[in-house]
Design a protein around this motif. Sequence first.
Motif, PDB file in Angstrom:
ATOM      1  N   GLY A   1      12.895  44.288 -13.971  1.00  0.00           N
ATOM      2  CA  GLY A   1      13.603  43.559 -12.929  1.00  0.00           C
ATOM      3  C   GLY A   1      12.967  43.553 -11.553  1.00  0.00           C
ATOM      4  O   GLY A   1      13.642  43.289 -10.559  1.00  0.00           O
ATOM      5  N   LEU A   2      11.676  43.838 -11.449  1.00  0.00           N
ATOM      6  CA  LEU A   2      11.020  43.875 -10.137  1.00  0.00           C
ATOM      7  C   LEU A   2      10.474  42.515  -9.729  1.00  0.00           C
ATOM      8  O   LEU A   2       9.952  41.762 -10.552  1.00  0.00           O
ATOM      9  CB  LEU A   2       9.863  44.878 -10.146  1.00  0.00           C
ATOM     10  CG  LEU A   2      10.218  46.362 -10.215  1.00  0.00           C
ATOM     11  CD1 LEU A   2       8.951  47.198 -10.196  1.00  0.00           C
ATOM     12  CD2 LEU A   2      11.149  46.765  -9.082  1.00  0.00           C
ATOM     13  N   GLU A   3      10.594  42.232  -8.441  1.00  0.00           N
ATOM     14  CA  GLU A   3       9.975  41.040  -7.872  1.00  0.00           C
ATOM     15  C   GLU A   3       9.042  41.467  -6.750  1.00  0.00           C
ATOM     16  O   GLU A   3       9.410  42.274  -5.894  1.00  0.00           O
ATOM     17  CB  GLU A   3      11.048  40.098  -7.304  1.00  0.00           C
ATOM     18  CG  GLU A   3      11.851  39.392  -8.358  1.00  0.00           C
ATOM     19  CD  GLU A   3      12.834  38.397  -7.749  1.00  0.00           C
ATOM     20  OE1 GLU A   3      12.677  38.069  -6.552  1.00  0.00           O
ATOM     21  OE2 GLU A   3      13.745  37.977  -8.472  1.00  0.00           O
ATOM     22  N   TRP A   4       7.831  40.910  -6.772  1.00  0.00           N
ATOM     23  CA  TRP A   4       6.848  41.180  -5.733  1.00  0.00           C
ATOM     24  C   TRP A   4       6.805  40.003  -4.778  1.00  0.00           C
ATOM     25  O   TRP A   4       6.805  38.851  -5.205  1.00  0.00           O
ATOM     26  CB  TRP A   4       5.467  41.396  -6.354  1.00  0.00           C
ATOM     27  CG  TRP A   4       5.360  42.645  -7.172  1.00  0.00           C
ATOM     28  CD1 TRP A   4       5.680  42.786  -8.484  1.00  0.00           C
ATOM     29  CD2 TRP A   4       4.923  43.933  -6.734  1.00  0.00           C
ATOM     30  NE1 TRP A   4       5.463  44.076  -8.911  1.00  0.00           N
ATOM     31  CE2 TRP A   4       4.986  44.806  -7.840  1.00  0.00           C
ATOM     32  CE3 TRP A   4       4.474  44.433  -5.504  1.00  0.00           C
ATOM     33  CZ2 TRP A   4       4.620  46.144  -7.759  1.00  0.00           C
ATOM     34  CZ3 TRP A   4       4.102  45.774  -5.436  1.00  0.00           C
ATOM     35  CH2 TRP A   4       4.186  46.617  -6.548  1.00  0.00           C
ATOM     36  N   GLU A   5       6.738  40.321  -3.486  1.00  0.00           N
ATOM     37  CA  GLU A   5       6.756  39.250  -2.492  1.00  0.00           C
ATOM     38  C   GLU A   5       5.965  39.684  -1.258  1.00  0.00           C
ATOM     39  O   GLU A   5       5.960  40.860  -0.890  1.00  0.00           O
ATOM     40  CB  GLU A   5       8.213  38.981  -2.094  1.00  0.00           C
ATOM     41  CG  GLU A   5       8.401  37.804  -1.171  1.00  0.00           C
ATOM     42  CD  GLU A   5       9.869  37.640  -0.777  1.00  0.00           C
ATOM     43  OE1 GLU A   5      10.096  37.140   0.332  1.00  0.00           O
ATOM     44  OE2 GLU A   5      10.755  38.031  -1.563  1.00  0.00           O
ATOM     45  N   VAL A   6       5.282  38.724  -0.635  1.00  0.00           N
ATOM     46  CA  VAL A   6       4.579  38.999   0.624  1.00  0.00           C
ATOM     47  C   VAL A   6       5.255  38.198   1.726  1.00  0.00           C
ATOM     48  O   VAL A   6       5.578  37.023   1.557  1.00  0.00           O
ATOM     49  CB  VAL A   6       3.065  38.681   0.522  1.00  0.00           C
ATOM     50  CG1 VAL A   6       2.812  37.252   0.097  1.00  0.00           C
ATOM     51  CG2 VAL A   6       2.358  38.971   1.834  1.00  0.00           C
ATOM     52  N   GLU A   7       5.516  38.876   2.852  1.00  0.00           N
ATOM     53  CA  GLU A   7       6.210  38.225   3.967  1.00  0.00           C
ATOM     54  C   GLU A   7       5.209  37.668   4.971  1.00  0.00           C
ATOM     55  O   GLU A   7       4.252  38.347   5.344  1.00  0.00           O
ATOM     56  CB  GLU A   7       7.127  39.238   4.656  1.00  0.00           C
ATOM     57  CG  GLU A   7       7.969  38.642   5.772  1.00  0.00           C
ATOM     58  CD  GLU A   7       8.805  39.707   6.456  1.00  0.00           C
ATOM     59  OE1 GLU A   7       8.295  40.350   7.381  1.00  0.00           O
ATOM     60  OE2 GLU A   7       9.963  39.890   6.052  1.00  0.00           O
ATOM     61  N   SER A   8       5.424  36.433   5.408  1.00  0.00           N
ATOM     62  CA  SER A   8       4.587  35.784   6.436  1.00  0.00           C
ATOM     63  C   SER A   8       3.102  35.929   6.121  1.00  0.00           C
ATOM     64  O   SER A   8       2.334  36.509   6.890  1.00  0.00           O
ATOM     65  CB  SER A   8       4.888  36.363   7.817  1.00  0.00           C
ATOM     66  OG  SER A   8       6.250  36.246   8.113  1.00  0.00           O
ATOM     67  N   ASN A   9       2.711  35.408   4.973  1.00  0.00           N
ATOM     68  CA  ASN A   9       1.320  35.558   4.509  1.00  0.00           C
ATOM     69  C   ASN A   9       0.399  34.536   5.167  1.00  0.00           C
ATOM     70  O   ASN A   9      -0.209  33.705   4.512  1.00  0.00           O
ATOM     71  CB  ASN A   9       1.266  35.417   2.982  1.00  0.00           C
ATOM     72  CG  ASN A   9      -0.089  35.798   2.432  1.00  0.00           C
ATOM     73  OD1 ASN A   9      -0.849  36.526   3.060  1.00  0.00           O
ATOM     74  ND2 ASN A   9      -0.405  35.311   1.250  1.00  0.00           N
ATOM     75  N   GLU A  10       0.326  34.611   6.503  1.00  0.00           N
ATOM     76  CA  GLU A  10      -0.514  33.676   7.241  1.00  0.00           C
ATOM     77  C   GLU A  10      -0.978  34.351   8.521  1.00  0.00           C
ATOM     78  O   GLU A  10      -0.187  34.999   9.207  1.00  0.00           O
ATOM     79  CB  GLU A  10       0.305  32.417   7.581  1.00  0.00           C
ATOM     80  CG  GLU A  10      -0.518  31.172   7.753  1.00  0.00           C
ATOM     81  CD  GLU A  10       0.359  29.928   7.925  1.00  0.00           C
ATOM     82  OE1 GLU A  10       0.780  29.691   9.065  1.00  0.00           O
ATOM     83  OE2 GLU A  10       0.612  29.239   6.926  1.00  0.00           O
ATOM     84  N   ASN A  11      -2.274  34.214   8.845  1.00  0.00           N
ATOM     85  CA  ASN A  11      -2.750  34.784  10.099  1.00  0.00           C
ATOM     86  C   ASN A  11      -2.678  33.748  11.222  1.00  0.00           C
ATOM     87  O   ASN A  11      -2.177  32.644  11.021  1.00  0.00           O
ATOM     88  CB  ASN A  11      -4.160  35.371   9.942  1.00  0.00           C
ATOM     89  CG  ASN A  11      -5.217  34.323   9.613  1.00  0.00           C
ATOM     90  OD1 ASN A  11      -4.998  33.123   9.742  1.00  0.00           O
ATOM     91  ND2 ASN A  11      -6.374  34.784   9.183  1.00  0.00           N
ATOM     92  N   ASP A  12      -3.196  34.095  12.418  1.00  0.00           N
ATOM     93  CA  ASP A  12      -3.084  33.175  13.563  1.00  0.00           C
ATOM     94  C   ASP A  12      -3.949  31.930  13.422  1.00  0.00           C
ATOM     95  O   ASP A  12      -3.858  31.005  14.221  1.00  0.00           O
ATOM     96  CB  ASP A  12      -3.404  33.913  14.873  1.00  0.00           C
ATOM     97  CG  ASP A  12      -4.753  34.612  14.847  1.00  0.00           C
ATOM     98  OD1 ASP A  12      -5.535  34.400  13.901  1.00  0.00           O
ATOM     99  OD2 ASP A  12      -5.032  35.382  15.776  1.00  0.00           O
TER     100      ASP A  12
END
Length: 195
Positions: free
Chosen positions: A48-59
């Motif tokens: 039941g695990l979900e992997w997620e990356v938050e705000s995956n964007e640089n400047d």
Amino acid sequence: TIVEPVDADVRKIELSQTSIEVQVGEPSVQLVATCYDVDGKVVENYSGLEWEVESNENDEGKAVIELSNQGVVTPLNRGMVQVYVRNEIAQAICHVTVKRASVKVQKIKLSPTEKVISVGKTFQLKADVLPEDAEDKSVTFYSSNESIATVTSDGIVKGIAKGKTYISALASNGVESECEVTVADAWVEFTPEVL
């Protein structure tokens, strides 16, 4: 052997690393999530695990990392992001910092590249480290024969005795350049012109 995924009452998740610092181009990093049930026992093969990356964007608007659904982090561009692994109840976070690939010294340009001085006289040897954005621009000067000419850590060369030697500048990654120094009698001193 086929491992069947388990659906359990996971109340706590821990990550193998809570902070990662990597460079662009380096190998991927595997994050491992350990899941615990209500009694604090480890739940193997939890589905039941979900992997997620938050705000995956640089400047610059570029993706910082690539994240697989198995927790594999691949650095893409410089920046900072947070990786989450969660279920409906619990979550764990890993802070990921991606630095730009280090720029290595490619060349040391010495000025002059050859010099004739007299015994007891000095001159300044200048070292330009290239490229301009090299990460470690420090150089170490040394003489191939200190009985003929010496050099300070700042590149000041002094004639000691009549003869010929080489003064070298060495970068931390092994790139090297040299200046041919001829030490002559006190009345002779000039810098040969480059044709």
